[in-house]
Design a protein around this motif. Structure first.
Motif, PDB file in Angstrom:
ATOM      1  N   SER A 201       0.816  -1.210   0.000  1.00  0.00           N
ATOM      2  CA  SER A 201       0.000   0.000   0.000  1.00  0.00           C
ATOM      3  C   SER A 201       0.853   1.264   0.000  1.00  0.00           C
ATOM      4  N   LEU A 202       2.170   1.110   0.038  1.00  0.00           N
ATOM      5  CA  LEU A 202       3.020   2.287  -0.121  1.00  0.00           C
ATOM      6  C   LEU A 202       2.817   2.882  -1.510  1.00  0.00           C
ATOM      7  N   ALA A 203       2.467   2.040  -2.473  1.00  0.00           N
ATOM      8  CA  ALA A 203       2.223   2.536  -3.835  1.00  0.00           C
ATOM      9  C   ALA A 203       0.941   3.360  -3.844  1.00  0.00           C
ATOM     10  N   ALA A 204      -0.104   2.839  -3.280  1.00  0.00           N
ATOM     11  CA  ALA A 204      -1.385   3.537  -3.180  1.00  0.00           C
ATOM     12  C   ALA A 204      -2.188   2.823  -2.119  1.00  0.00           C
ATOM     13  N   ARG A 205      -2.962   3.594  -1.347  1.00  0.00           N
ATOM     14  CA  ARG A 205      -3.599   3.033  -0.162  1.00  0.00           C
ATOM     15  C   ARG A 205      -4.510   1.851  -0.450  1.00  0.00           C
ATOM     16  N   GLU A 206      -5.328   1.981  -1.509  1.00  0.00           N
ATOM     17  CA  GLU A 206      -6.323   0.939  -1.730  1.00  0.00           C
ATOM     18  C   GLU A 206      -5.695  -0.379  -2.177  1.00  0.00           C
ATOM     19  N   VAL A 207      -4.380  -0.366  -2.499  1.00  0.00           N
ATOM     20  CA  VAL A 207      -3.733  -1.604  -2.923  1.00  0.00           C
ATOM     21  C   VAL A 207      -3.793  -2.658  -1.827  1.00  0.00           C
ATOM     22  N   ILE A 208      -3.849  -2.217  -0.566  1.00  0.00           N
ATOM     23  CA  ILE A 208      -3.886  -3.209   0.515  1.00  0.00           C
ATOM     24  C   ILE A 208      -5.119  -4.100   0.389  1.00  0.00           C
ATOM     25  N   VAL A 209      -6.218  -3.534  -0.080  1.00  0.00           N
ATOM     26  CA  VAL A 209      -7.436  -4.329  -0.227  1.00  0.00           C
ATOM     27  C   VAL A 209      -7.215  -5.409  -1.281  1.00  0.00           C
ATOM     28  N   GLY A 210      -6.624  -5.008  -2.407  1.00  0.00           N
ATOM     29  CA  GLY A 210      -6.325  -5.973  -3.453  1.00  0.00           C
ATOM     30  C   GLY A 210      -5.341  -7.026  -2.976  1.00  0.00           C
ATOM     31  N   THR A 211      -4.335  -6.568  -2.206  1.00  0.00           N
ATOM     32  CA  THR A 211      -3.315  -7.485  -1.714  1.00  0.00           C
ATOM     33  C   THR A 211      -3.934  -8.543  -0.809  1.00  0.00           C
ATOM     34  N   LEU A 212      -4.752  -8.086   0.122  1.00  0.00           N
ATOM     35  CA  LEU A 212      -5.402  -9.045   1.016  1.00  0.00           C
ATOM     36  C   LEU A 212      -6.316  -9.965   0.208  1.00  0.00           C
ATOM     37  N   GLY A 213      -6.972  -9.391  -0.794  1.00  0.00           N
ATOM     38  CA  GLY A 213      -7.818 -10.209  -1.670  1.00  0.00           C
ATOM     39  C   GLY A 213      -7.018 -11.317  -2.321  1.00  0.00           C
ATOM     40  N   THR A 214      -5.829 -10.965  -2.809  1.00  0.00           N
ATOM     41  CA  THR A 214      -4.978 -11.967  -3.456  1.00  0.00           C
ATOM     42  C   THR A 214      -4.503 -13.013  -2.447  1.00  0.00           C
ATOM     43  N   ILE A 215      -4.006 -12.542  -1.298  1.00  0.00           N
ATOM     44  CA  ILE A 215      -3.477 -13.484  -0.303  1.00  0.00           C
ATOM     45  C   ILE A 215      -4.554 -14.478   0.132  1.00  0.00           C
ATOM     46  N   TYR A 216      -5.734 -13.946   0.473  1.00  0.00           N
ATOM     47  CA  TYR A 216      -6.792 -14.840   0.920  1.00  0.00           C
ATOM     48  C   TYR A 216      -7.292 -15.696  -0.232  1.00  0.00           C
TER      49      TYR A 216
END
Lengths: 633, 97
Positions: free
Chosen positions: A537-552
């Motif tokens: 999310s250092l790139a952009a805040r909402e990326v964390i949502v996508g990241t968690l989506g991918t991990i899960y």
């Protein structure tokens, strides 16, 4: 319309054999005072075919668009910033001056100028005609807001005004699209240099004014009656007690709508994404590529795209507030408060627009003349809750806060939590401003001069254009930054291969990175999965949502849990609060850092800002985690 | 913040019957003519571009919550100024009114 092209052309009939042949490419600049409807005209003429860039070396936005009905000719329109004069004092005026004089590097001198003036305010707006006409460029004078002039009983003789100014004059309503044909004819037709009857000495403002009044009188100008409705509305909106209350009520209503009103739409998008993901999974043969597509792209990008309706709704509200003229009143109400923290009401407008996104907000600080005030505003703008935080907040709040009515059906617990986070960001901004203005950015109080335009109905067209712009920007980001992050993350989560198969995610490269930073973030109640999200999310805040989506998505078995349920297993309520606080304060946006660097001319301010916001985020999250843990223990 | 705004008391107004000398003293709903600008050149120019030119007549339209800034109507448009700025705009004595 003294010098309009003699024969109006129509597209089907005569392709005009003109001599000398008109240039096939033409650049025309639109210049006008603030609130003259300049951008409305620009949007009207160019539609969605616009490009926004920055002038080299300065921070002023350059909007260039291509004309729609240009026949055999290409016409590029430049939308110059709104200015009252061409004296280069503020950055805006400098840009308008340089472009019109052909001194802007990389921008060709315009072949012609459209001078747009508010016809309901002609005596004052004509002031700008003097310096513009004396440029000697072919000029069309567009008197805008013909509808308001007519409705309020004003009038002007355009032919007489054209004789006085020695340039064609047309009366239009850009908002309603009335009377624009002569503008198109001017843009594509033959151009003539203006020959005004008389021009004043431009440096002498009182002389210029006398001139403007004289010219107006000779053109039979009768100013319209004061806008009755604006008067009535201001009696409420600027009322000592009702004004601030209305302001608060508007804000609460906006939040409740963003939170609950967007729900059905978001669920619709969610279903669409789930179904299409399932369809792709079923249609493709089992392969790493299919997994990447389903887990990385659908899981990662899809979980961010869900928030499109919510973000569009937010922009719809901001658009209505801006287009209706209410924002200027909000600035007046806020001036006293802003003065208390050492800033002025004008800083309030960029700060409000930072609720959408800090990048345009930081660019909007150019209207602040005082350099120190401007830097202070730039530094606090990223604290305002931008729309990229919305997906993060929504996800965590929906996962951890049960929905209960607080004030009847007006405000629920979730919307209240969201509102609280917005207030938190605002308070952080205000405290920081106070700190800065009483220390390193101390300066004299700067004057606050703000024109309050009459209220106008926002047009569907302009709101639609805003939403289109915003949707496109959001989807482009989802398709680039977020997609890239999702793919890189998916790959890192599948390496190194163990016996030709992907390792368990804890043992992957991504998992290792997450575990590496886990000790640092453990005091905040975050585990390594959240850690990976914080890194991306250092790139952009909402990326964390996508990241968690991918991990899960990778972790999930056949009947995979939703993102919300998965989060509940990985975060305690205290950790969830800490995560919200962290996102409220931290500067996780490369675009913002880049624009701050460009605005302030170096890395000093953006780096200091990044460090300060990061420290505040860490400390805030730490304290929140301890407090809530103690409370719930 | 909002509470602060609502409950801040307005600064006590100057003498009751005294004729306003500057725009800051012009009461709500009253009209006057601008005599001169006593602002630094840059600010004076900006004010003049907004319509505050000597000889123009101006009305105090309303006060923002808290009494400051104030909204003035000049030349058909409404401009908000802080009191400290309005105090730099000297008004013409009405001569007998």
């Amino acid at each position: 319309m003294a010098e309009c092209p003699a024969q109006p052309r129509s597209a089907e009939t005569a392709p005009p054999p003109r001599r000398p042949p008109v240039r096939r490419h033409r650049t025309v600049a639109i210049v006008g005072p603030p609130n003259s409807g300049k951008s409305t005209l620009f949007n009207r003429l160019t539609g969605v075919r616009q490009k926004v860039a920055n002038y080299p070396g300065v921070t002023v936005e350059q909007r260039v668009g291509r004309l729609r009905q240009a026949h055999d000719q290409e016409v590029d329109l430049i939308d110059l910033p709104g200015v009252y004069s061409l004296e280069p004092r503020s950055e805006d005026e400098q840009v308008a001056h340089d472009v019109l004089k052909g001194r802007m590097p990389g921008v060709r001198r315009p072949d012609a100028v459209i001078l747009i003036l508010d016809s309901t305010n002609l005596a004052r707006h004509l002031l700008l005609a003097a310096p513009v006409l004396s440029l000697g460029l072919p000029t069309l004078v567009v008197l805008n807001m013909a509808d308001a002039l007519r409705d309020r009983g004003g009038e002007v003789d355009t032919a007489a005004l054209a004789r006085q100014l020695g340039a064609p004059v047309v009366l239009v309503s850009a908002a309603r699209g009335e009377g624009l044909e002569p503008v198109l004819e001017f843009l594509t037709g033959e151009l003539g240099v203006p020959r005004p009857v008389e021009l004043p000495v431009i440096q002498d403002v009182p002389k210029c004014r006398e001139w403007a009044v004289r010219i107006g009188a000779r053109a039979g100008y009768r100013p319209p009656a004061p806008p009755v409705w604006t008067h009535r509305l201001d009696a409420v909106f600027l009322h000592p007690v009702a004004g601030p209350l209305v302001f608060a009520a508007v804000v609460v209503a906006v939040f409740q709508t963003i939170f609950s009103g967007a729900r059905p739409l978001m669920e619709g998008v969610e279903v669409l994404i789930e179904r299409s993901g399932a369809w792709v999974a079923a249609a493709l043969p089992e392969s790493p590529f299919r997994d990447l597509l389903v887990e990385g792209v659908w899981g990662g990008v899809g979980s961010v795209v869900v928030f499109l309706p919510q973000i569009l709704l937010l922009f719809l509200f901001i658009g209505i507030l801006e287009d209706s003229g209410y924002l200027a009143r909000a600035a007046v109400i806020a001036d006293r408060t802003m003065a208390r923290v050492g800033l002025q009401g004008k800083s309030f407008i960029p700060l409000l627009s930072a609720y959408a996104c800090a990048v345009p907000a930081i660019m909007a600080t150019r209207t602040i003349e005082n350099k120190r005030d401007r830097i202070a505003t730039i530094l606090i703008a990223p604290f305002m809750t931008c729309s990229a935080r919305l997906p993060v907040y929504t996800l965590i709040i929906a996962a951890f806060i049960p929905e209960r009515p607080l004030i009847g059906n007006l405000l629920g617990t979730r919307a209240a939590a969201m509102l609280g986070l917005y207030v938190l960001g605002f308070l952080a901004a205000v405290m920081t401003a106070r700190l800065l203005k009483s220390s390193i950015l101390k300066s004299e109080r700067t004057p606050f001069l703000l024109e309050l335009p009459p209220y106008r109905w926002p047009t569907l067209r302009s709101l639609g254009l805003r939403l289109y712009d915003r949707a496109w920007l959001f989807l482009r980001r989802a398709g680039t930054v977020i997609l890239t992050a999702a793919i890189v993350l998916w790959v890192l989560a599948h390496l190194p291969l163990v016996d030709g198969a992907a390792p368990p995610i804890e043992a992957s490269v991504a998992g290792t990175i997450g575990r590496l930073i886990e000790p640092v973030i453990e005091p905040l109640g975050f585990n390594w999965k959240i850690g990976i999200g914080l890194v991306t999310s250092l790139a952009a805040r909402e990326v964390i949502v996508g990241t968690l989506g991918t991990i899960y998505g990778i972790e999930g078995d056949e009947n995979s849990m939703g993102l919300r349920e998965a989060l509940q297993q990985d975060l305690t309520p205290a950790g969830a609060v800490a995560l919200l606080i962290f996102f409220a304060f931290a500067m996780q946006c490369i675009s913002t850092l880049a624009v701050v660097r460009r605005e302030t001319g170096g890395w000093r301010w953006p780096l200091a800002q990044f460090a300060y916001m990061g420290a505040l985020a860490y400390a805030g999250a730490f304290v929140a985690y301890r407090l809530v843990s103690a409370w719930t223990a | 913040m909002l509470l602060q705004l609502i409950f801040t008391t307005e600064p006590a107004s100057a003498g009751v019957a005294a004729e306003p000398r500057t725009l800051a003293e012009l009461e709500e709903g009253r009209q006057a003519v601008i005599e001169a600008l006593e602002a630094p050149p840059d600010l004076a120019r900006r004010l003049m571009e907004l319509g505050f030119v000597p000889g123009s007549s101006v009305i105090t339209v309303r006060r923002a919550p808290g009494g400051d800034p104030r909204v003035f109507r000049i030349d058909g448009s409404e401009i908000a100024l802080r009191l400290e700025t309005a105090a730099l705009i000297r008004l013409r004595p009405s001569g007998g009114a």
